[in-house]
Design a protein around this motif. Structure first.
Motif, PDB file in Angstrom:
ATOM      1  N   LEU A  73      -6.726  -3.347  -2.701  1.00 18.97           N
ATOM      2  CA  LEU A  73      -5.656  -3.816  -3.591  1.00 18.97           C
ATOM      3  C   LEU A  73      -4.284  -3.371  -3.088  1.00 18.97           C
ATOM      4  N   THR A  74      -4.223  -2.165  -2.548  1.00 19.09           N
ATOM      5  CA  THR A  74      -2.947  -1.662  -2.022  1.00 19.09           C
ATOM      6  C   THR A  74      -2.481  -2.506  -0.838  1.00 19.09           C
ATOM      7  N   VAL A  75      -3.391  -2.797   0.081  1.00 17.93           N
ATOM      8  CA  VAL A  75      -3.050  -3.634   1.230  1.00 17.93           C
ATOM      9  C   VAL A  75      -2.671  -5.035   0.776  1.00 17.93           C
ATOM     10  N   ALA A  76      -3.429  -5.590  -0.179  1.00 14.99           N
ATOM     11  CA  ALA A  76      -3.128  -6.928  -0.690  1.00 14.99           C
ATOM     12  C   ALA A  76      -1.757  -6.968  -1.343  1.00 14.99           C
ATOM     13  N   LEU A  77      -1.419  -5.913  -2.079  1.00 15.44           N
ATOM     14  CA  LEU A  77      -0.106  -5.869  -2.733  1.00 15.44           C
ATOM     15  C   LEU A  77       1.008  -5.812  -1.701  1.00 15.44           C
ATOM     16  N   TRP A  78       0.797  -5.071  -0.623  1.00 14.55           N
ATOM     17  CA  TRP A  78       1.828  -4.995   0.419  1.00 14.55           C
ATOM     18  C   TRP A  78       2.067  -6.370   1.040  1.00 14.55           C
ATOM     19  N   GLY A 108      12.443  -1.441  -1.916  1.00 16.91           N
ATOM     20  CA  GLY A 108      11.898  -0.323  -2.684  1.00 16.91           C
ATOM     21  C   GLY A 108      10.412  -0.430  -2.974  1.00 16.91           C
ATOM     22  N   PRO A 109       9.939  -1.519  -3.594  1.00 17.75           N
ATOM     23  CA  PRO A 109       8.501  -1.631  -3.870  1.00 17.75           C
ATOM     24  C   PRO A 109       7.640  -1.571  -2.621  1.00 17.75           C
ATOM     25  N   ARG A 110       8.067  -2.212  -1.530  1.00 17.34           N
ATOM     26  CA  ARG A 110       7.263  -2.197  -0.308  1.00 17.34           C
ATOM     27  C   ARG A 110       7.156  -0.782   0.258  1.00 17.34           C
ATOM     28  N   ARG A 111       8.252  -0.049   0.217  1.00 21.67           N
ATOM     29  CA  ARG A 111       8.225   1.321   0.726  1.00 21.67           C
ATOM     30  C   ARG A 111       7.290   2.183  -0.110  1.00 21.67           C
ATOM     31  N   LYS A 112       7.300   2.001  -1.410  1.00 19.76           N
ATOM     32  CA  LYS A 112       6.431   2.797  -2.280  1.00 19.76           C
ATOM     33  C   LYS A 112       4.963   2.448  -2.077  1.00 19.76           C
ATOM     34  N   VAL A 113       4.665   1.194  -1.764  1.00 25.50           N
ATOM     35  CA  VAL A 113       3.286   0.816  -1.470  1.00 25.50           C
ATOM     36  C   VAL A 113       2.812   1.496  -0.189  1.00 25.50           C
ATOM     37  N   VAL A 114       3.672   1.557   0.817  1.00 25.10           N
ATOM     38  CA  VAL A 114       3.322   2.250   2.060  1.00 25.10           C
ATOM     39  C   VAL A 114       3.061   3.733   1.775  1.00 25.10           C
ATOM     40  N   GLU A 115       3.902   4.347   0.946  1.00 29.65           N
ATOM     41  CA  GLU A 115       3.707   5.748   0.591  1.00 29.65           C
ATOM     42  C   GLU A 115       2.363   5.936  -0.123  1.00 29.65           C
ATOM     43  N   LEU A 116       2.031   5.016  -1.023  1.00 32.00           N
ATOM     44  CA  LEU A 116       0.744   5.085  -1.710  1.00 32.00           C
ATOM     45  C   LEU A 116      -0.400   4.983  -0.716  1.00 32.00           C
ATOM     46  N   PHE A 117      -0.290   4.084   0.241  1.00 29.81           N
ATOM     47  CA  PHE A 117      -1.355   3.907   1.226  1.00 29.81           C
ATOM     48  C   PHE A 117      -1.575   5.196   2.026  1.00 29.81           C
ATOM     49  N   VAL A 118      -0.496   5.861   2.404  1.00 31.17           N
ATOM     50  CA  VAL A 118      -0.608   7.117   3.160  1.00 31.17           C
ATOM     51  C   VAL A 118      -1.314   8.171   2.317  1.00 31.17           C
TER      52      VAL A 118
END
Length: 329
Positions: free
Chosen positions: A233-238, A249-259
């Protein structure tokens, strides 16, 4: 008849905290919420869950642990005392949010919500001890702590934005995907509590502590399945955010979540293949908190509520600023 005075209003009349102070007070609540989860895990992992065998006192005859109870009593009692530190931090956040002008009722309500969650979870913690570390009550204790972390994180993020009606910054289907990510992450955390309740760290070595009657390996596999779902879901959201050309902002936070998820997954695998060593389990609990904070940051970044309100400058000060600006030209 004299007017009833509100103590919080009396503070507000005499103290005007800065917006930065309110934000830091809210952030302190987040930090303390994480600390209370990690130290609670330390109580279980050091077999100190019944270090104080009763509640609200430590023993039938003593409020504090006795020398005969050893280090386990000290660890359990220290965790109890941290609840009062948490209450104090939440209290500062409530007072600061109430005193800040213009008044924002949404922030004070979030502060009071934290207070009542702390009070309720204190009672749940007492029931945990009185029931001899019943694994279902232990799970409820952890989930209540996660609820506290949720409200604290929302309050912290709300201090940095305004009170306008929420406006989506992405298309509605993308926003709905964010909701699915939140739900899947919540289920992942719940599955983790079941793994804990059926695993080998019962919380006390001196008694036969009841465990959830499920196969630990099968429950762990279910937990891992949810990890894969959350990662997907995280990858799909990105990719969805890139497709709709969302703000950065949202894209950066998704990358942070993935890490964070990748690091948490690595810790989980080390934990599983090494028979759940205590230090690694503690790190996994910390990772659970950080992952949930990251999920909430992603979700709330998918909408905006304007700029945080500021107190207008007095008329005389406003004129002075205008004069200074004109003279600098």
């Amino acid at each position: 008849m004299p007017k009833t005075l509100n103590p919080l209003q009396l503070v507000a009349d005499r103290w005007q905290p800065s917006a930065r102070f309110v934000e830091r007070a809210a952030l302190a609540c987040v930090v303390m919420s994480v600390i209370i989860v990690v130290t609670g895990g330390a109580v279980r992992l050091t077999q100190s869950g019944l270090g104080c065998p009763t509640w609200p006192t430590c023993t039938e005859d003593s409020l504090t642990p006795t020398p005969a109870m050893g280090i386990n009593g000290v660890i359990e009692f220290t965790n109890r005392m941290l609840t009062y530190v948490l209450c104090a931090v939440v209290g500062v956040a409530i007072v600061a949010a109430r005193a800040r002008a213009p008044r924002r009722r949404s922030l004070t309500r979030l502060g009071w919500a934290q207070f009542w969650i702390v009070a309720s979870n204190g009672i749940i913690g007492g029931i945990t001890v009185l029931t001899g570390l019943n694994p279902y009550i232990v799970a409820a204790h952890f989930l209540a702590a996660t609820s506290l972390l949720t409200v604290a994180t929302i309050m912290w993020l709300r201090t940095r934005e305004g009170d306008d009606e929420p406006r989506d910054v992405v298309a509605r289907p993308v926003r709905q995907l964010g909701w699915v990510l939140v739900v899947a992450s919540a289920l992942l955390i719940v599955a983790g509590t079941v793994v804990t309740g059926s695993g080998r760290h019962a919380g006390d070595a001196s008694k036969d502590v009841h465990r959830i009657p499920l196969d630990w390996h099968e429950v762990t596999q279910l937990h891992v399945d949810f990890v894969y779902i959350v990662v997907g879901l995280t990858v799909a959201l990105w990719f969805a955010l890139r497709a709709v050309k969302s703000p950065e902002g949202p894209r950066r936070k998704v990358v942070e979540l993935f890490v964070v998820i990748m690091l948490q997954g690595a810790i989980g695998y080390v934990q599983y293949f090494n028979d759940s060593p205590e230090v690694v389990v503690g790190a996994h609990m910390l990772g659970s908190c950080l992952m949930w904070i990251a999920v909430l940051r992603v979700f709330l970044s998918l909408r905006e509520r304007g700029e945080a309100p500021v107190l207008p400058a007095p008329a005389g000060e406003h004129e002075a600023l205008q004069t200074a600006a004109a003279s600098s030209r």
